[in-house]
Design a protein around this motif. Structure first.
Motif, short mmCIF file in Angstrom:
data_model
loop_
_atom_site.label_atom_id
_atom_site.label_comp_id
_atom_site.label_asym_id
_atom_site.label_seq_id
_atom_site.Cartn_x
_atom_site.Cartn_y
_atom_site.Cartn_z
N LEU A 1 7.07 -1.72 -8.53
CA LEU A 1 5.70 -1.69 -8.01
C LEU A 1 5.20 -0.29 -7.68
N GLY A 2 6.12 0.64 -7.43
CA GLY A 2 5.72 1.98 -7.02
C GLY A 2 6.19 3.08 -7.93
N ASP A 3 6.89 2.73 -9.01
CA ASP A 3 7.33 3.71 -10.01
C ASP A 3 8.27 4.78 -9.45
N ARG A 4 9.01 4.42 -8.40
CA ARG A 4 10.03 5.31 -7.86
C ARG A 4 11.30 4.50 -7.63
N LYS A 5 12.40 5.05 -8.09
CA LYS A 5 13.65 4.29 -8.14
C LYS A 5 14.28 4.16 -6.76
N SER A 6 14.74 2.95 -6.48
CA SER A 6 15.49 2.68 -5.25
C SER A 6 16.98 2.87 -5.54
N ALA A 7 17.73 3.20 -4.49
CA ALA A 7 19.18 3.36 -4.66
C ALA A 7 19.83 2.04 -5.08
N GLN A 8 19.25 0.92 -4.66
CA GLN A 8 19.72 -0.40 -5.06
C GLN A 8 18.56 -1.14 -5.71
N LEU A 9 18.68 -1.40 -7.02
CA LEU A 9 17.59 -2.04 -7.74
C LEU A 9 17.69 -3.56 -7.69
N HIS A 10 18.72 -4.06 -7.05
CA HIS A 10 18.84 -5.49 -6.78
C HIS A 10 19.53 -5.62 -5.44
N ILE A 11 19.32 -6.75 -4.81
CA ILE A 11 19.88 -6.95 -3.47
C ILE A 11 21.41 -6.89 -3.49
N LEU A 12 22.00 -7.27 -4.62
CA LEU A 12 23.47 -7.27 -4.72
C LEU A 12 23.97 -6.16 -5.63
N SER A 13 23.29 -5.04 -5.66
CA SER A 13 23.70 -3.92 -6.51
C SER A 13 25.00 -3.29 -6.02
N TYR A 14 25.63 -2.58 -6.93
CA TYR A 14 26.81 -1.79 -6.60
C TYR A 14 26.41 -0.66 -5.64
N VAL A 15 27.21 -0.46 -4.62
CA VAL A 15 26.98 0.61 -3.64
C VAL A 15 28.09 1.64 -3.78
N SER A 16 27.70 2.86 -4.17
CA SER A 16 28.69 3.92 -4.36
C SER A 16 29.20 4.40 -3.00
N PRO A 17 30.36 5.08 -2.96
CA PRO A 17 30.86 5.62 -1.69
C PRO A 17 29.87 6.56 -1.03
N GLU A 18 29.15 7.35 -1.84
CA GLU A 18 28.17 8.28 -1.28
C GLU A 18 27.01 7.51 -0.63
N LEU A 19 26.53 6.48 -1.32
CA LEU A 19 25.44 5.69 -0.75
C LEU A 19 25.90 4.97 0.51
N GLN A 20 27.13 4.47 0.49
CA GLN A 20 27.65 3.80 1.68
C GLN A 20 27.74 4.77 2.86
N LYS A 21 28.07 6.03 2.56
CA LYS A 21 28.13 7.05 3.60
C LYS A 21 26.75 7.24 4.24
N ILE A 22 25.72 7.26 3.41
CA ILE A 22 24.36 7.41 3.95
C ILE A 22 24.00 6.20 4.80
N ALA B 1 0.83 -1.21 0.00
CA ALA B 1 0.00 0.00 0.00
C ALA B 1 0.86 1.26 0.00
N VAL B 2 1.94 1.26 0.79
CA VAL B 2 2.85 2.40 0.80
C VAL B 2 3.54 2.55 -0.55
N LEU B 3 3.94 1.42 -1.14
CA LEU B 3 4.58 1.47 -2.46
C LEU B 3 3.64 2.07 -3.50
N LYS B 4 2.39 1.70 -3.46
CA LYS B 4 1.43 2.19 -4.45
C LYS B 4 1.17 3.69 -4.28
N ARG B 5 1.43 4.23 -3.09
CA ARG B 5 1.21 5.66 -2.86
C ARG B 5 2.46 6.51 -3.14
N LEU B 6 3.55 5.87 -3.49
CA LEU B 6 4.80 6.62 -3.72
C LEU B 6 4.67 7.68 -4.81
N PRO B 7 3.98 7.43 -5.92
CA PRO B 7 3.87 8.48 -6.94
C PRO B 7 3.21 9.76 -6.42
N HIS B 8 2.44 9.67 -5.34
CA HIS B 8 1.78 10.85 -4.78
C HIS B 8 2.58 11.51 -3.66
#
Length: 667
Positions: free
Chosen positions: A575-596, A546-553
């Motif tokens: 499912l929610g039409d908004r991009k995640s920082a990691q689009l797969h569980i084993l995605s590349y993690v940038s230094p900036e993302l790792q900092k967050i 339900a939260v995912l479906k409300r992301l566009p709003h």
């Protein structure tokens, strides 16, 4: 609910048959053969098209696929006709057909396919549950997001899909097929994926199985019907690949495997039901293999493994004549030695090179060797209940193979080979020997288990065909057999015909009902458990959806969501039409993302965290708690105690699912 998308399912089936059918007809395949070869050829065309479109800077979709289909068909037609004018056609050693392709007898394979398609489709629909359902498994994150990624970028190439996760080449045959379905039907990503699964399982798989059995075993109606029912009566495929993983690429690749095997057998003269050893068959095989290897390289290696008994059988059969004539026919003997040596070198080279990295082949055994042996013997791998219909018939078919060893012994060797591979994967302890033998399939017993149904279906057809072939002699020898078939002598001819027809229908219906029990029934339930949307779902719960479906709003279109992908939050993209920082569980993690990830708790006091947030454009945090798909805990330090972080503002929530905005870094 499924009726609402029936037009899209039918449209997708036509979409995925038409390109290959056009090519098959162009290279002079006719009737059921042309239709059954169409899926493999379509996937080959889709793979070629998706690979080429990035280089010519056009979006992948229906129009490029149609153009490439026409070009390939024209090229195939020209090559076949040019060859025919340059060289007389070789005499065809064809098994005598029972009828023409469009007569009543010629419609038998189409009718058998219809039965199999309905049975498989019913199993798949029951397993998925609803058109909007999605697999609650680890690999679902990548597969669903990859379809969304390809739709947005306009490219579904194996050279571009990997870029979604910061990787390189990824065999994207399934992704391209699913994207073609999604872009043409206009269905949402989960619906398009389910439509694709239904077409692959209920159309591609039965067509391939029937083609393989009719070419290798023969066109007898009883064997054709038996193969149709058998391919719809196994839990190990296709449903297992929709349950475990989820392994959609393997679902596609294994569905294409029977057609590739049939073409190879035809080329080397082991498919009397085809009898074609011409250029058209070779070109068709090459295009089919292009699709197979990009659908999944491990299934291409399964095809290579199937060719080993073929090659060994042919080498053994021709060795005597080559050896006896080695002095007078030295050229023939040299050709024999070179052929055997060349095949052996190519096989070993592929076996060593074309396999996943060692660190990806970490799967261990599931049980003991005796247990794995029993499971392979009764076609009930990975703890499934026995296949009550297929298992005894396949074992009888195995016995029948060695009743006619000069024609079918190699099929018995195929069964022994794949059963042995399953026993190694499922029962042997980890060792270098196990790695060498089954590392091609990640040492994963599930992936090897899904290969067993191919040979099991063929063996069922072999056994039934042997019985049908032996029946006339038995009727002459034993009067009670003749009476059982024909009925009492006092009956009229119409009464006997009606009795035979009714008896045949009873046998077929009984086989269908029996085939839906055991391992298949169990696998439907297991698969269904991984598609249900419940509070304790492994990946996404109803509140989270339900939260995912409300992301566009609630989240700007260009925003990036920071989350723990193991919790299913990464599906915000599909499912929610908004991009995640990691689009797969084993995605590349940038230094900036790792900092967050590491220091979001200090966002109000550490300016470097805000710099990383601005660099990633990651002003939103999607929190699905600590429950992960594999029951582990990968929650980054910065994503803990979010409700106590003064630099965040809660902007949406439902149940335990929460959406935060980072307010400490401005807008």
């Amino acid at each position: 609910m499924w009726w609402s998308i029936l037009p899209q399912i039918i449209g997708a089936a036509i979409l995925l048959i038409a390109p290959g059918l056009l090519v098959a007809l162009a290279v002079r395949f006719r009737g059921f053969d042309a239709v059954a070869l169409a899926p493999a050829l379509t996937v080959g065309i889709v793979v070629v098209t998706s690979t080429l479109t990035p280089f010519v800077n056009i979006r992948f979709g229906l129009v490029p696929v149609a153009v490439v289909s026409l070009l390939v068909a024209a090229a195939g037609m020209f090559a076949v006709r040019y060859r025919a004018t340059r060289q007389p056609a070789a005499p065809r050693q064809r098994m005598r057909p029972l009828s023409g392709p469009w007569t009543l007898g010629g419609l038998v394979p189409f009718a058998a396919f219809g039965v199999a398609a309905l049975l498989v489709a019913a199993s798949v629909v029951r397993a998925i549950g609803s058109p909007q359902a999605f697999s609650q498994t680890y690999d679902a994150v990548f597969h669903l997001n990859s379809v969304k990624f390809a739709l947005e970028t306009g490219q579904a190439s194996s050279l571009t899909i990997g870029g979604m996760t910061g990787g390189g080449f990824y065999p994207a045959g399934w992704n391209a097929v699913a994207v073609l379905v999604a872009s043409t039907t206009g269905a949402e990503v989960p619906v398009a994926v389910n439509i694709t699964s239904i077409v692959i399982a209920a159309v591609f798989w039965p067509l391939g199985c029937l083609l393989l059995t009719r070419w290798i075993v023969g066109p007898r109606a009883s064997a054709t019907v038996a193969a149709a029912i058998a391919c719809a009566s196994l839990g190990a495929f296709p449903l297992l690949m929709m349950d475990f993983g989820v392994l959609y690429p393997n679902l596609l690749a294994i569905s294409l495997l029977p057609a590739a095997i049939a073409l190879a057998a035809s080329l080397v003269g082991l498919a009397p039901g085809s009898g074609r050893r011409d250029l058209a068959t070779a070109l068709t095989l090459l295009l089919g293999l292009a699709g197979l290897v990009v659908a999944h390289p491990t299934t291409f290696m399964a095809w290579v493994t199937w060719t080993l008994p073929m090659a060994g059988f042919l080498a053994w059969r021709s060795f005597g004549a080559s050896w006896r004539n080695r002095r007078t026919g030295r050229g023939r003997f040299t050709k024999y030695v070179l052929s055997v040596s060349g095949y052996s070198i190519a096989f070993v080279a592929l076996w060593i090179v074309l396999r996943p990295p060692a660190d990806a082949s970490f799967w261990g055994p599931r049980g003991t060797v005796p247990q794995a042996f029993g499971e392979a013997l009764v076609t009930s791998p990975v703890d499934l209940s026995p296949a009550w219909l297929v298992a005894p018939l396949a074992l009888f078919g195995l016995w029948s193979c060695f009743k006619v060893p000069k024609r079918l012994a190699w099929l018995g060797l195929v069964f022994v080979l794949f059963a042995g591979l399953y026993i190694v994967a499922a029962g042997f302890p980890k060792s270098p020997t196990r790695d060498f033998l089954t590392g091609v399939w990640y040492n994963d017993s599930f992936r090897v288990a899904a290969l067993l149904p191919v040979i099991a279906v063929v063996l069922v057809a072999v056994g039934i065909d042997w019985v049908a072939g032996a029946l006339p002699a038995a009727r002459k020898r034993y009067r009670y057999v003749d009476r059982a078939v024909e009925g009492p002598a006092r009956w009229s001819a119409p009464a006997r015909l009606a009795c035979r027809t009714a008896g045949g229908m009873v046998v077929v219906l009984t086989a269908i009902v029996l085939g839906q029990q055991g391992g298949l029934k169990e696998e439907v339930q297991l698969t269904s458990s991984h598609y249900r949307l419940e509070a304790d779902s492994l990946l996404v719960s109803p509140d989270e959806l339900a939260v995912l479906k409300r992301l566009p709003h609630s989240v700007p279109e260009d925003a990036v969501l920071i989350d723990n992908p193991y919790t299913g939050a990464a599906l915000s993209y599909a499912l929610g039409d908004r991009k995640s920082a990691q689009l797969h569980i084993l995605s590349y993690v940038s230094p900036e993302l790792q900092k967050i990830y590491d220091a979001l708790g200090q966002v109000s006091t550490d300016p470097s965290v805000c710099r990383a947030v601005r660099e990633e454009h990651g002003f939103y945090i999607l929190d699905f708690g600590s429950k992960e798909v594999h029951g582990e805990n990968h929650t980054a330090a910065g994503l803990t105690r979010l409700d106590q972080n003064p630099g965040l503002q809660l902007i949406d929530s439902q149940g335990e699912a929460k959406l935060y905005k980072i307010t400490a870094c401005g807008s």
